[in-house]
Structures are given as C-alpha cells and as structure tokens.
Scaffold this active site. Structure first.
Site, short mmCIF file in Angstrom:
data_model
loop_
_atom_site.label_atom_id
_atom_site.label_comp_id
_atom_site.label_asym_id
_atom_site.label_seq_id
_atom_site.Cartn_x
_atom_site.Cartn_y
_atom_site.Cartn_z
N HIS A 69 31.80 32.56 48.48
CA HIS A 69 30.83 32.27 49.56
C HIS A 69 29.44 32.11 48.96
O HIS A 69 29.07 32.84 48.04
CB HIS A 69 30.77 33.43 50.57
N LYS A 110 35.55 35.92 46.98
CA LYS A 110 36.44 36.27 48.08
C LYS A 110 37.71 36.93 47.55
O LYS A 110 37.98 36.93 46.34
CB LYS A 110 36.75 34.99 48.89
N TYR A 114 30.12 36.15 59.63
CA TYR A 114 30.61 34.83 60.05
C TYR A 114 30.38 34.56 61.53
O TYR A 114 31.10 33.75 62.13
CB TYR A 114 32.11 34.71 59.72
N GLU A 161 21.85 37.33 55.39
CA GLU A 161 23.07 37.82 54.77
C GLU A 161 22.79 38.92 53.74
O GLU A 161 23.51 39.91 53.67
CB GLU A 161 23.83 36.65 54.12
N ASN A 178 38.98 29.74 49.56
CA ASN A 178 38.16 28.87 48.70
C ASN A 178 37.23 29.66 47.77
O ASN A 178 36.16 29.20 47.41
CB ASN A 178 37.41 27.84 49.54
P1 IDP Z 1 31.29 27.13 53.51
O1 IDP Z 1 31.89 28.43 52.99
O2 IDP Z 1 31.54 25.98 52.57
O3 IDP Z 1 29.85 27.27 53.91
P2 IDP Z 1 31.89 27.10 56.38
O4 IDP Z 1 32.09 25.86 57.15
O5 IDP Z 1 30.63 27.87 56.60
O6 IDP Z 1 32.11 26.74 54.83
O7 IDP Z 1 33.13 28.06 56.70
C1 IDP Z 1 33.12 29.41 56.31
C2 IDP Z 1 34.46 29.74 55.72
O8 IDP Z 1 35.47 29.64 56.73
C3 IDP Z 1 34.95 28.78 54.62
O9 IDP Z 1 34.39 29.07 53.35
C4 IDP Z 1 36.44 28.98 54.66
O10 IDP Z 1 36.83 30.19 54.00
C5 IDP Z 1 36.68 29.14 56.16
N1 IDP Z 1 36.99 27.84 56.80
C6 IDP Z 1 36.12 26.85 57.07
N2 IDP Z 1 36.75 25.81 57.66
C7 IDP Z 1 38.04 26.17 57.76
C8 IDP Z 1 39.20 25.51 58.28
O11 IDP Z 1 39.15 24.38 58.80
N3 IDP Z 1 40.38 26.20 58.22
C9 IDP Z 1 40.47 27.44 57.68
N4 IDP Z 1 39.41 28.11 57.19
C10 IDP Z 1 38.20 27.47 57.21
MG MG Z 2 28.95 28.37 55.48
#
Ligand code: IDP
Ligand code: MG
Length: 154
Positions: A115, A9, A49, A126, A112
């Site tokens: 992905h 990212k 997304y 994807e 984070n």
């Molecule tokens: P993942 O990447 O671990 O699969 P997902 O729940 O699919 O997590 O969420 C996609 C992305 O959305 C996350 O990697 C993060 O960048 C963002 N995200 C998820 N939950 C939150 C949140 O509560 N606040 C802000 N951003 C979030």
């Molecule tokens: Mg996810």
C-alpha cells in the site's frame, strides 16, 4: 520533504518478499523514518480503507488485510508520496508496468503486495492512524548529501 505511509501487505510478508520490496524503496534513496509489524485490527482496517466502504470488494479487502501481519513503514523524501506510488505501480499486478513492485512481483488486483498513500493529504491522515508521533524518528541520513543536490530539496 514528504513522509508517506507504505505497508507491505499480508501476501508480501507471507511470500517472504519483505526484504526485496524494502530494498526497492531503500536503494531509490528514500529514508525509512518509522517501521513496525502490525496485526491489523478490524477497526484500523475499516478506518484506513473508509473510502472503499461501499465497494463490492470491501469485505474481502478487510478479510485479506487482517488475515496476517503487515509491515508498516513511514518513508520520507522529496515528493515521497508520488515517488512511492510510481515505484509501486498500478493496482492490478497483471497490468502494472514491469519495473514496478506490483508489475514485477504480483499477478493480482487484490493481493497486490504493498500500500502507498495516494496524496499528501491521505499520507497525513494515514500516518496519524498507523503511527504515534513517538514512533516516527526525525533522523537524517548522512548519505542524503550524495543522493540529492540541494536544488532537489527546494
Ligand atoms: P491502490 O492500492 O492502488 O491505491 P485502491 O483503488 O485504493 O488501489 O484500492 C485499495 C486496495 O483494495 C487495493 O490495493 C487492492 O488491495 C484492493 N482492491 C482494489 N480494487 C479491487 C478489486 O477490483 N477487487 C479486489 N480488490 C481490489
Ligand atoms: Mg488507494
């Protein structure tokens, strides 16, 4: 064999962590079969997304992911989807286990770093969004004979 979509990212690229993160996947024994730097469009971000469209963090997520280039990778190996998710760690860096990429390198639940597709079905969807067929190579690493026993590839 599975192929999964991984992308580093904008925070990973801007923080200069590309090499370190790629090394985690590479030294594990997985194969990179496609890779490119992408300035993500609003359209690609929304499609990628789509499952989160109704979540409160969605507008911020679109802004983040389109803010600066990402490094998109197609990574191959047996059970590559689950193996990569384990290497990546839990969504929030504050909660992710030490030893995982997010656990070692991050402190955020939004920024984070990486992905990873969450299922073989997501990986297929994807990969088709991010790569054309011609961008995915079909090469086999000769080192695989030292990384895997034939029974690992059943
Ligand atoms: P993942 O990447 O671990 O699969 P997902 O729940 O699919 O997590 O969420 C996609 C992305 O959305 C996350 O990697 C993060 O960048 C963002 N995200 C998820 N939950 C939150 C949140 O509560 N606040 C802000 N951003 C979030
Ligand atoms: Mg996810």
């Amino acid at each position: 064999m599975q192929t999964t979509l991984i992308f580093l990212k904008p925070d990973a690229v801007q923080r200069g962590l590309m090499g370190k993160i790629l090394q985690r996947f590479e030294e594990k024994g997985l194969s990179f079969v496609g890779m490119k730097l992408v300035q993500v469009s609003e359209d690609l971000a929304k499609q990628h997304y789509a499952e989160h469209a109704e979540r409160p963090f969605f507008p911020g997520l679109l802004k983040f992911i389109t803010s600066s280039p990402v490094l998109a990778c197609a990574i191959q190996g047996p059970n590559a989807v689950a193996v990569c998710r384990t290497l990546i760690g839990a969504t929030n860096g504050q909660k992710a286990d030490p030893g995982t990429i997010r656990g070692d390198l991050g402190m955020s639940g939004a920024n984070n770093l990486v992905h990873g597709s969450d299922s073989p079905e997501s990986a297929e969807r994807e990969l088709a969004l991010w790569f054309t067929e011609g961008e995915l190579t079909g090469f086999i690493k000769t080192a695989n004979q030292w990384i895997y026993d034939p029974s690992d590839l059943d």
